[in-house]
Design a protein around this motif. Structure first.
Motif, PDB file in Angstrom:
ATOM      1  N   UNK A 193      28.393  16.361  24.956  1.00 44.24           N
ATOM      2  CA  UNK A 193      27.728  15.982  23.870  1.00 44.24           C
ATOM      3  C   UNK A 193      28.513  14.650  23.492  1.00 44.24           C
ATOM      4  N   UNK A 194      27.440  13.597  23.379  1.00 48.54           N
ATOM      5  CA  UNK A 194      27.982  12.178  23.238  1.00 48.54           C
ATOM      6  C   UNK A 194      28.641  12.110  21.822  1.00 48.54           C
ATOM      7  N   UNK A 195      28.632  12.964  20.913  1.00 45.30           N
ATOM      8  CA  UNK A 195      29.144  12.786  19.553  1.00 45.30           C
ATOM      9  C   UNK A 195      30.726  12.773  19.790  1.00 45.30           C
ATOM     10  N   UNK A 196      31.188  13.593  20.640  1.00 53.74           N
ATOM     11  CA  UNK A 196      32.519  13.666  21.049  1.00 53.74           C
ATOM     12  C   UNK A 196      33.037  13.213  22.399  1.00 53.74           C
ATOM     13  N   UNK A 197      34.283  12.963  22.544  1.00 56.61           N
ATOM     14  CA  UNK A 197      34.695  12.137  23.754  1.00 56.61           C
ATOM     15  C   UNK A 197      36.075  12.769  23.794  1.00 56.61           C
ATOM     16  N   UNK A 198      36.652  12.929  25.133  1.00 57.50           N
ATOM     17  CA  UNK A 198      38.105  13.384  25.243  1.00 57.50           C
ATOM     18  C   UNK A 198      38.911  12.492  24.462  1.00 57.50           C
ATOM     19  N   UNK A 199      39.869  13.243  23.887  1.00 58.32           N
ATOM     20  CA  UNK A 199      40.906  12.627  23.019  1.00 58.32           C
ATOM     21  C   UNK A 199      40.580  12.745  21.295  1.00 58.32           C
ATOM     22  N   UNK A 200      39.265  12.932  21.096  1.00 56.74           N
ATOM     23  CA  UNK A 200      38.835  13.097  19.562  1.00 56.74           C
ATOM     24  C   UNK A 200      39.700  14.232  18.954  1.00 56.74           C
ATOM     25  N   UNK A 201      39.936  14.194  18.064  1.00 56.86           N
ATOM     26  CA  UNK A 201      40.645  15.228  16.988  1.00 56.86           C
ATOM     27  C   UNK A 201      39.546  15.945  16.180  1.00 56.86           C
ATOM     28  N   UNK A 202      39.374  16.706  16.260  1.00 52.70           N
ATOM     29  CA  UNK A 202      38.353  17.822  15.698  1.00 52.70           C
ATOM     30  C   UNK A 202      38.710  19.039  14.994  1.00 52.70           C
ATOM     31  N   UNK A 203      37.902  19.605  14.010  1.00 51.40           N
ATOM     32  CA  UNK A 203      38.340  20.713  12.941  1.00 51.40           C
ATOM     33  C   UNK A 203      37.010  21.618  13.089  1.00 51.40           C
ATOM     34  N   UNK A 204      37.165  23.034  13.205  1.00 51.98           N
ATOM     35  CA  UNK A 204      36.218  23.721  13.244  1.00 51.98           C
ATOM     36  C   UNK A 204      36.409  25.028  12.271  1.00 51.98           C
ATOM     37  N   UNK A 205      35.428  25.142  11.227  1.00 48.10           N
ATOM     38  CA  UNK A 205      35.532  26.252  10.326  1.00 48.10           C
ATOM     39  C   UNK A 205      34.095  26.854  10.175  1.00 48.10           C
ATOM     40  N   UNK A 206      34.213  28.307  10.384  1.00 47.84           N
ATOM     41  CA  UNK A 206      32.991  28.913  10.219  1.00 47.84           C
ATOM     42  C   UNK A 206      31.797  29.087  11.556  1.00 47.84           C
ATOM     43  N   UNK A 207      30.652  29.156  11.109  1.00 48.33           N
ATOM     44  CA  UNK A 207      29.639  29.438  12.209  1.00 48.33           C
ATOM     45  C   UNK A 207      29.648  30.719  13.065  1.00 48.33           C
TER      46      UNK A 207
END
Length: 330
Positions: free
Chosen positions: A77-91
């Motif tokens: 997905x072009x919204x994220x690239x290798x090296x990006x820091x991300x958080x996930x909660x829920x879903x």
């Protein structure tokens, strides 16, 4: 290869958990972002998934962990690239989808948000779903008119994850905070987070035949539900709101409609699982601004994957204070 905590159920229905080594090809094939997980945490739902209670996990083997933070390794997905820091909660990650108790996770890009500026990965998991839900609750109370100076704001289950963060946020914003706890030994802890009043659980946990009591609270973040929530509704000030976020005290509500009809009290349901993306960004921005990070660090209990089986039972039994941060690589 990477390590993950795998929960399994045997033919007799007994649930067990152990650390196993997996390969990337075993991750969900329909995810589009692979994340190298750094930290996860322990929420009430995680306790249910770790112990096989609540019916949240439908398919075994399973990897629990409803929250995680980490670094993108690959993305379709072009919204994220290798090296990006991300958080996930829920879903429903960690419930119906493999979650964060693993050194790698593969999920949908729609479920991720960028790690906010000014928050470290470890701090993000000290926040986790509990802290995210706390901020959503505070925002809902504000959206329904709560202002500093209106009077004391009640936080039930105050020594738990949601309650701890809510107490710290409300105190920093300038509210007078009353914390409800059934553990007297947590009083000093709650005062260190900013609570100015400690309310013993037994004082407020019994139903009353009186639908209305003295107007006391200008707002409430309720993580307990049940008889306590029913009692609190009758103690709210005119036009005040209760943000309902949990059911540690039961899913029933033995209440009357009188507080709604005669005092205009609002009961606000707070869902963090399916929250839209824009709401998530707004809440995380507020967390970065309004959650005192020094107080957050006082809440943290460090853990590893091997600690999780026992922590699952502890959080269901109300024995966990503050926020558990799980270093999945330790």
């Amino acid at each position: 290869m990477f390590n993950a905590l795998i929960v399994n159920k045997d033919d007799e229905g007994k649930v067990s958990a152990e650390i196993q080594e997996l390969g990337e090809t075993q991750l969900p094939s329909d995810g589009d972002v692979t994340v190298a997980v750094e930290y996860s945490t322990v929420n009430y739902k995680d306790g249910l998934c770790l112990t096989g209670n609540g019916g949240l996990v439908r398919n075994y083997p399973h990897i629990p962990g409803i929250d995680f933070v980490g670094t993108v390794e690959t993305s379709e997905d072009n919204r994220y690239k290798a090296g990006d820091k991300v958080v996930l909660t829920g879903w429903r990650v960690g419930e119906v989808w493999w979650g964060g108790y693993s050194q790698k996770a593969k999920v949908k890009a729609d479920w991720l948000v960028p790690l906010p500026n000014g928050i470290t990965p470890k701090q993000a998991m000290a926040v986790g779903t509990a802290g995210f839900t706390s901020m959503l609750s505070v925002m809902a109370l504000e959206d329904h008119g709560l202002k500093v100076g209106d009077g004391p704001v009640l936080v039930t289950g105050a020594a738990g994850g949601v309650g701890s963060v809510a107490t710290a946020i409300l105190a920093k914003l300038g509210h007078e905070v009353a914390g409800v706890t059934g553990r007297p030994e947590t009083a000093d802890y709650l005062k260190s987070l900013g609570a100015t009043q400690i309310v013993a659980r037994e004082e407020i946990n019994e139903t009353t035949k009186r639908p209305l009591e003295t107007e006391t609270w200008a707002g409430c973040v309720d993580a307990v539900g049940g008889a306590m929530l029913a009692r609190v509704l009758g103690q709210m000030k005119y036009g005040a709101s209760v943000a309902a976020v949990g059911l540690a005290g039961g899913a029933g509500l033995p209440a009357t409609v009188i507080p709604f009809l005669l005092r205009g009290v609002n009961l606000l349901g707070i869902d963090s699982v399916m929250r839209p993306y824009d709401d998530r960004l707004r809440a995380w921005e507020r967390i970065a601004k309004d959650l005192p990070m020094d107080k957050l660090e006082e809440m943290v209990v460090d853990a590893t994957l091997s600690d999780l089986p026992s922590l699952g039972g502890d959080i269901l039994a109300g024995k966990v204070k503050g926020r558990v941060v799980v270093d999945v690589n330790a």
